[in-house]
Scaffold this motif. Structure first.
Motif, PDB file in Angstrom:
ATOM      1  N   ASP A 154      44.428  49.591  29.865  1.00 23.14           N
ATOM      2  CA  ASP A 154      43.278  48.864  29.199  1.00 23.14           C
ATOM      3  C   ASP A 154      42.079  49.342  30.212  1.00 23.14           C
ATOM      4  N   HIS A 155      42.161  50.270  31.021  1.00 20.29           N
ATOM      5  CA  HIS A 155      40.800  50.503  31.946  1.00 20.29           C
ATOM      6  C   HIS A 155      40.746  52.029  31.944  1.00 20.29           C
ATOM      7  N   TYR A 181      43.044  37.509  37.330  1.00 18.90           N
ATOM      8  CA  TYR A 181      42.781  37.440  35.964  1.00 18.90           C
ATOM      9  C   TYR A 181      41.974  36.096  35.775  1.00 18.90           C
ATOM     10  N   HIS A 199      41.631  51.295  38.802  1.00 23.98           N
ATOM     11  CA  HIS A 199      43.140  51.529  38.788  1.00 23.98           C
ATOM     12  C   HIS A 199      43.003  52.391  37.259  1.00 23.98           C
ATOM     13  N   ASP A 234      42.030  44.231  38.352  1.00 27.56           N
ATOM     14  CA  ASP A 234      43.007  43.277  37.846  1.00 27.56           C
ATOM     15  C   ASP A 234      43.432  42.402  38.982  1.00 27.56           C
ATOM     16  N   HIS A 292      38.959  41.105  33.377  1.00 27.74           N
ATOM     17  CA  HIS A 292      39.255  40.335  32.384  1.00 27.74           C
ATOM     18  C   HIS A 292      38.898  38.946  32.455  1.00 27.74           C
TER      19      HIS A 292
END
Ligand SMILES: [Zn+2]
Length: 289
Positions: A100-101, A200, A96, A197, A258
């Motif tokens: 943070d990706h 988590y 996605h 994600d 993560h």
């Protein structure tokens, strides 16, 4: 190789930490305690060329609560540790496009295609999650849209699963964001599911679940499949999120962005891989957890 089937090794990359409230990992955790989690990508080796899945964040300034990039954790350094330069990649597959990706895609030459589910980019550009998508990342992706060959769109809602490289199949996740995808990669010890994600905390989601009290006096775990614990960070419906997790349970390895990769046997969580590569040594789950 298994028979005629190509198999891959999946190497964990760490592009720095992201600071989150711990309650984001699992519902039921009280808010107010922040933790750092890694922003991982994965380098898939064993095919015609290296494949990157997800690309960390461009700058701690785009993150909500901050983070830090430690020594050796820049994008180039993480690839170089495997003797890979950005221009050597066959492609980059995005689970996605959250901030943070998708942060380092502009460091990948435009002749290396980025593979994205079209609805994920479409949704990101509507602002529906605001700054969860970084403006500069979206600018870069639009540059790719206008550069022939720089981006390849999946339309998984319409097409169903798509094989993008020998044995590597992209599936619509159904969880986290409506356009998120999961990537199935065959390894010598079973299929790995690179799930972005969707999880988590794999162990928390799958291991510490109450097994329910369906029928008095009957061991419920023999009768029902417990609902997994959900994270506190998804924009699908609750039922869609649960369904997406249940679909992931058929794979041997679950690789979230993560957390450590989780290992499953017959749909049950049995441990994690703390080392840098999948397949790799398994740390069994503590039975007293
Ligand atoms: Zn993330």
């Amino acid at each position: 190789m298994i028979g005629d089937q190509v198999t891959y090794e999946i190497h964990r990359l760490n592009f720095g930490s992201v600071t989150i409230d711990e309650s984001m990992r699992l519902r039921g955790i009280a808010p107010g305690h922040v933790i750092d989690v890694p922003a991982q990508g994965f380098l898939v080796l064993g095919g015609p060329g290296p494949v990157l899945v997800d690309a960390g964040y461009r700058d701690t300034a785009v993150l909500g609560a901050g983070g830090s990039v430690g020594p050796g954790q820049t994008f180039e350094e993480q690839l170089a540790a495997h003797d890979v330069a950005p221009g050597d990649l066959s492609c980059v597959i995005m689970t996605h496009l959250h901030r943070d990706h998708a942060g380092h895609l502009d460091k990948v030459p435009l002749d290396v295609p980025v593979i994205v589910n079209r609805s994920e980019l479409g949704n990101a550009c509507t602002g529906i999650q605001g700054r969860a998508y970084a403006l500069d990342d979206l600018h870069h992706l639009l540059d790719r849209v206008y550069t022939p060959g720089a981006i390849q769109f999946l339309d998984l809602e319409q097409s169903g699963p798509q094989e993008v490289l020998p044995g590597i199949v992209c599936h619509l996740s159904g969880g986290h964001t409506p356009g998120s995808i999961g990537i199935v990669v065959p390894t010598s010890e079973g299929e790995a599911y690179l799930c972005g994600d969707l999880f988590y905390d794999v162990e928390g989601a799958l291991h510490s679940q109450p097994t329910g009290t369906f029928t008095a006096g009957v061991q419920p775990s023999a009768l029902v499949v417990s609902d997994p614990a959900l994270s506190n960070n998804f924009t699908t419906s609750v039922v869609e999120e649960i369904g997406a997790i249940k679909r992931a349970l058929k794979y041997r390895f679950i690789l979230p962005a993560h957390d450590d990769p989780g290992v499953l046997e017959s749909g049950r969580y049995i441990g994690r891989i703390e080392g840098p590569v999948v397949p790799g040594p398994i740390t069994p789950v503590k039975t007293d957890r």
